[in-house]
Design an enzyme around this catalytic site. Structure first.
Site, short mmCIF file in Angstrom:
data_model
loop_
_atom_site.label_atom_id
_atom_site.label_comp_id
_atom_site.label_asym_id
_atom_site.label_seq_id
_atom_site.Cartn_x
_atom_site.Cartn_y
_atom_site.Cartn_z
N ARG A 1 83.68 -8.50 48.54
CA ARG A 1 82.56 -7.71 49.06
C ARG A 1 82.98 -6.25 48.98
NH1 ARG A 1 85.62 -5.32 51.89
NH2 ARG A 1 83.85 -4.30 52.83
N ASP B 1 76.88 2.04 50.04
CA ASP B 1 76.48 0.98 49.10
C ASP B 1 75.50 1.50 48.05
OD1 ASP B 1 77.48 -0.64 51.53
OD2 ASP B 1 77.39 -2.01 49.84
O1 MRU Z 1 78.68 -6.42 53.36
P1 MRU Z 1 79.85 -5.70 52.74
O2 MRU Z 1 81.15 -6.03 53.37
O3 MRU Z 1 79.86 -5.82 51.24
O4 MRU Z 1 79.54 -4.18 53.08
C1 MRU Z 1 80.45 -3.20 52.65
C2 MRU Z 1 80.08 -1.83 53.07
O5 MRU Z 1 79.05 -1.57 53.65
C3 MRU Z 1 81.03 -0.75 52.64
O6 MRU Z 1 81.08 0.26 53.61
C4 MRU Z 1 80.52 -0.14 51.32
O7 MRU Z 1 80.33 -1.16 50.38
C5 MRU Z 1 81.44 0.85 50.79
S1 MRU Z 1 82.88 0.09 50.12
C6 MRU Z 1 83.86 1.24 49.37
#
Ligand code: MRU
Length: 362
Positions: free
Chosen positions: A45, A248
């Site tokens: 993730r 994201d």
């Molecule tokens: O649901 P996830 O764990 O994939 O969410 C990740 C995040 O929101 C992070 O802060 C984002 O992807 C930035 S990672 C460098």
């Protein structure tokens, strides 16, 4: 250096982030479908990391080409090297990979880059599997380089003794290595700055408690875990000097989609006069999207809230709504740290300037 994925002997290996910090288990991926499932199920993730996984997944969508002793190439499994058929496999893999999670810009960015590259290579009659694999490995190296550049620039925003707050996990585990927000902390620490990191636990998936704390402890960077709802209280007491999160997807006007709970942190930071920084590579920018309201926000299973380790924690009739991300409006973002430079308001101008190869501090 921690990296959540690597390629070895025809397969992609991913560290199963669902099991951290208790167990370090590496899973083997042998098809694009394996990779899409791993992204959907959160084996891997973090926006840049799922983009890289998908880039490798595109290579896995095609069989390795073997060179016969007579010098004639043949696709393993007895198929002829028919470019159109290969491209059809790739379109199907792209659909599955892109559909695995909707919010992170890096996922569709990586898949589309691979598709464009594949159509060029196919037109030349080249070895598509090999080319896509080499391209994924190059993207992986470039992501680490970008994070080191982000880290160096971001460290310049911090002072000795700063107490910095982060949310979720924007670390090595969420990228190809080094991390974005955690990359800033790593670079600051490496350069001798004495910083302390406050990490929110990040309900409901606990990326902060399980992953950010794990990474920082491994690197010897002081980390203090807090419940998500404690952040404004600590700011009011003067215990936080800056907030740095990842992203994201970032729209052209600087609106930022990131882990649910980021928006209230930015609001509280604004209220208490604390800078709120976002650290993200250029691959997270979506300049085709004018503003954040156009970003698709993933809604995950309510079970992530109602259950803990398989046991239901709330009454049967209670419903749970589980948005995985929120949108922080650009007006309360102090700066966006990218590998090409630090963008400052107005972001509509500074982000475009960076995208077009402009100066370092935009
Ligand atoms: O649901 P996830 O764990 O994939 O969410 C990740 C995040 O929101 C992070 O802060 C984002 O992807 C930035 S990672 C460098």
């Amino acid at each position: 250096m921690i990296s959540p994925l690597y390629w070895d002997d025809g397969a992609l290996y991913m560290l199963d982030q669902r099991l951290l910090p208790a167990d370090e288990v590496w899973l083997k991926m042998e098809s694009a479908e394996d990779v899409a499932r791993a992204i959907r199920d959160m084996v891997i993730r973090g926006a840049p990391a799922i983009g890289l996984a998908a880039a490798y997944g595109m290579a896995l969508a095609l069989p390795e080409r073997v060179v016969e002793p007579d010098g004639e190439d043949e696709v393993r499994g007895g198929l002829d090297a028919r470019e159109q058929e290969n491209m059809n496999h790739l379109f199907e893999a792209a659909r599955r990979l892109e559909g695995a999670r909707p919010t992170a810009a890096n996922l569709s960015w990586a898949v589309r880059r691979q598709l464009e590259f594949a159509s060029d290579i196919a037109a030349e009659g080249g070895d598509l599997h090999k080319a896509l694999l080499e391209r994924a490995q190059q993207m992986h190296r470039e992501d680490v380089e970008a994070n080191r550049a982000i880290g160096g620039l971001g460290a310049g925003l911090l002072r000795d003794g700063d107490r910095v707050l982060t949310h979720c996990n924007a670390g090595a585990l969420a990228t190809g290595g080094h991390g974005t927000a955690l990359g800033v902390f790593r670079s600051a620490f490496e350069s001798g700055l004495n910083i302390a990191v406050y990490a929110t636990e990040t309900r409901p998936y606990l990326q902060g408690a399980r992953l950010t704390a794990w990474e920082l402890v491994r690197d010897g960077i002081p980390v203090r875990l807090i419940v998500d709802s404690a952040a404004a209280f600590l700011m009011a007491r003067g215990e936080i000097d800056a907030v740095i999160t990842g992203a994201d997807r970032i729209a052209a006007n600087g609106d930022v989609a990131n882990k649910i709970g980021t928006y209230p942190l930015a609001l509280a930071a604004r209220e208490h006069g604390i800078p709120f920084y976002v650290a993200a590579p250029m691959s997270t920018l979506d300049l085709e999207l004018p503003e954040g309201r156009g970003i698709e926000i993933e809604v995950r299973s309510g079970e992530e809230i109602t259950h803990f380790r398989g046991s239901r924690m709330v009454p049967e009739m209670a419903e749970a709504v589980n948005h995985a991300f929120d949108i922080t409006p650009h007006e309360i973002v102090s700066a966006i740290i990218t590998e090409k430079g630090i963008a400052r308001p107005p972001f509509a101008e500074s982000l475009t300037h960076l995208f077009e190869g402009g100066a370092e501090d935009a």
